[in-house]
Design a protein around this motif. Structure first.
Motif, mmCIF file in Angstrom:
data_model
loop_
_atom_site.group_PDB
_atom_site.id
_atom_site.type_symbol
_atom_site.label_atom_id
_atom_site.label_comp_id
_atom_site.label_asym_id
_atom_site.label_seq_id
_atom_site.Cartn_x
_atom_site.Cartn_y
_atom_site.Cartn_z
ATOM 1 N N LEU A 24 0.825 -1.203 0.000
ATOM 2 C CA LEU A 24 0.000 0.000 0.000
ATOM 3 C C LEU A 24 0.859 1.253 0.000
ATOM 4 O O LEU A 24 0.560 2.230 -0.697
ATOM 5 C CB LEU A 24 -0.932 -0.002 1.213
ATOM 6 C CG LEU A 24 -2.047 -1.053 1.208
ATOM 7 C CD1 LEU A 24 -2.715 -1.133 2.573
ATOM 8 C CD2 LEU A 24 -3.093 -0.731 0.136
ATOM 9 N N CYS A 117 -0.358 -9.646 -3.822
ATOM 10 C CA CYS A 117 -0.968 -8.444 -3.241
ATOM 11 C C CYS A 117 -1.176 -7.381 -4.310
ATOM 12 O O CYS A 117 -2.240 -6.764 -4.383
ATOM 13 C CB CYS A 117 -0.090 -7.893 -2.118
ATOM 14 S SG CYS A 117 -0.086 -8.866 -0.607
ATOM 15 N N TYR A 118 -0.150 -7.163 -5.123
ATOM 16 C CA TYR A 118 -0.267 -6.155 -6.175
ATOM 17 C C TYR A 118 -1.342 -6.527 -7.191
ATOM 18 O O TYR A 118 -2.083 -5.654 -7.670
ATOM 19 C CB TYR A 118 1.077 -5.962 -6.875
ATOM 20 C CG TYR A 118 2.073 -5.160 -6.085
ATOM 21 C CD1 TYR A 118 1.779 -3.875 -5.652
ATOM 22 C CD2 TYR A 118 3.318 -5.686 -5.756
ATOM 23 C CE1 TYR A 118 2.694 -3.132 -4.921
ATOM 24 C CE2 TYR A 118 4.241 -4.949 -5.025
ATOM 25 C CZ TYR A 118 3.918 -3.679 -4.615
ATOM 26 O OH TYR A 118 4.832 -2.945 -3.895
ATOM 27 N N LEU A 121 -4.716 -5.700 -5.606
ATOM 28 C CA LEU A 121 -4.938 -4.257 -5.558
ATOM 29 C C LEU A 121 -5.197 -3.707 -6.957
ATOM 30 O O LEU A 121 -6.056 -2.845 -7.146
ATOM 31 C CB LEU A 121 -3.736 -3.563 -4.926
ATOM 32 C CG LEU A 121 -3.532 -3.838 -3.435
ATOM 33 C CD1 LEU A 121 -2.195 -3.278 -2.963
ATOM 34 C CD2 LEU A 121 -4.669 -3.236 -2.613
ATOM 35 N N VAL A 195 -1.163 -0.295 -11.333
ATOM 36 C CA VAL A 195 -2.377 -0.352 -10.520
ATOM 37 C C VAL A 195 -3.428 0.670 -10.943
ATOM 38 O O VAL A 195 -4.612 0.355 -11.028
ATOM 39 C CB VAL A 195 -2.027 -0.170 -9.027
ATOM 40 C CG1 VAL A 195 -3.287 0.010 -8.183
ATOM 41 C CG2 VAL A 195 -1.233 -1.369 -8.519
#
Length: 254
Positions: A24, A117-118, A121, A195
């Motif tokens: 994050l 995780c990326y 997201l 992202v």
């Protein structure tokens, strides 16, 4: 803005939360709060409200029981908030189909790494974020997506060309230039391009914000601050397609 992680293993929760915080921070979402809980039923009954969480991670099993409590919990959360992104992080791969039947955004098997995780997201933010999304960058610098017109990546820093009149200086021609030197590292910039759907890399030095493309010529883009950025014919076609996707997502948000 809050993210919830529900799992019966407190050690896993601590490690997962730390990894997510690092991810994050890298994409400008350091202000996001992570809530970890081992009791999903209590979380649903006492803490969860529609619109109160940006994203929820669940395990399919919260105890040693053979019953998939996570699937049941996801159904309850979905009834309370139809737009909630739910991601399953499970020890087994047996409930992938059931997870999508309750509207899960993503299903993955432990252990989960940073690239996972990326990816999560990226998937969630691509659908939900708009140009008024607030970023927290390095040194505590904060701005909205729409305030960044374009970025020049240099050897030791990135220069953000901004719309904010409180951040500025002057260029060699004497024309007022709004910019902020720093704020984004090279790694942050690469992750933000992955992202956030509004950023597009022109070349190794230049990244533009598609919200600020105000005109297209044969081999150049005209930005909202009057600057022109050289592009290829192929890039113009790619940018047009991406702008259409952005407008469709914005209409869905409205």
């Amino acid at each position: 803005m809050k993210i919830a992680m529900i799992d019966s293993d407190p050690v896993f929760l601590e490690q997962f939360a730390q990894m997510m915080r690092e991810c994050l921070d890298t994409i400008g979402m350091a202000q996001c709060r992570i809530v970890t809980r081992t009791n999903g039923a209590a979380f649903a009954a006492n803490e969860f409200e529609a619109g109160s969480f940006f994203l929820v991670f669940l395990d399919t099993h919260h105890s040693n029981s053979e019953k998939a409590e996570g699937i049941e919990l996801a159904g309850k959360l979905r009834d309370m908030d139809a737009d909630l992104p739910i991601v399953f992080v499970s020890s087994v791969n047996d409930y992938a189909m059931e997870s999508y039947m309750v509207g899960a955004e993503y299903f993955t098997v432990k252990p989960m790494d940073r690239e996972d995780c990326y990816r999560v997201l990226q998937r969630v933010l691509f659908r939900r974020c708009t140009k008024d999304w607030l970023l927290t960058l390095t040194y505590g610098f904060r701005c909205y997506l729409e305030e960044i017109i374009y970025i020049r990546q240099q050897r030791n820093a990135c220069v953000l060309y901004m719309t904010d009149p409180q951040i500025g200086g002057g260029d060699a021609s004497g024309r007022e230039e709004q910019y902020y030197r720093g704020g984004i590292t090279g790694e942050m910039l690469d992750r933000m391009i992955d992202v956030y759907h509004c950023f597009y890399r022109i070349d190794k030095e230049t990244v533009i914000n598609l919200w600020h493309v105000k005109g297209m010529e044969k081999r150049a883009l005209r930005l909202s601050n009057g600057h022109y950025i050289s592009v290829s014919k192929k890039q113009i076609e790619e940018i047009r397609k991406q702008q259409i996707r952005m407008q469709m997502m914005l209409q869905q948000e409205i």
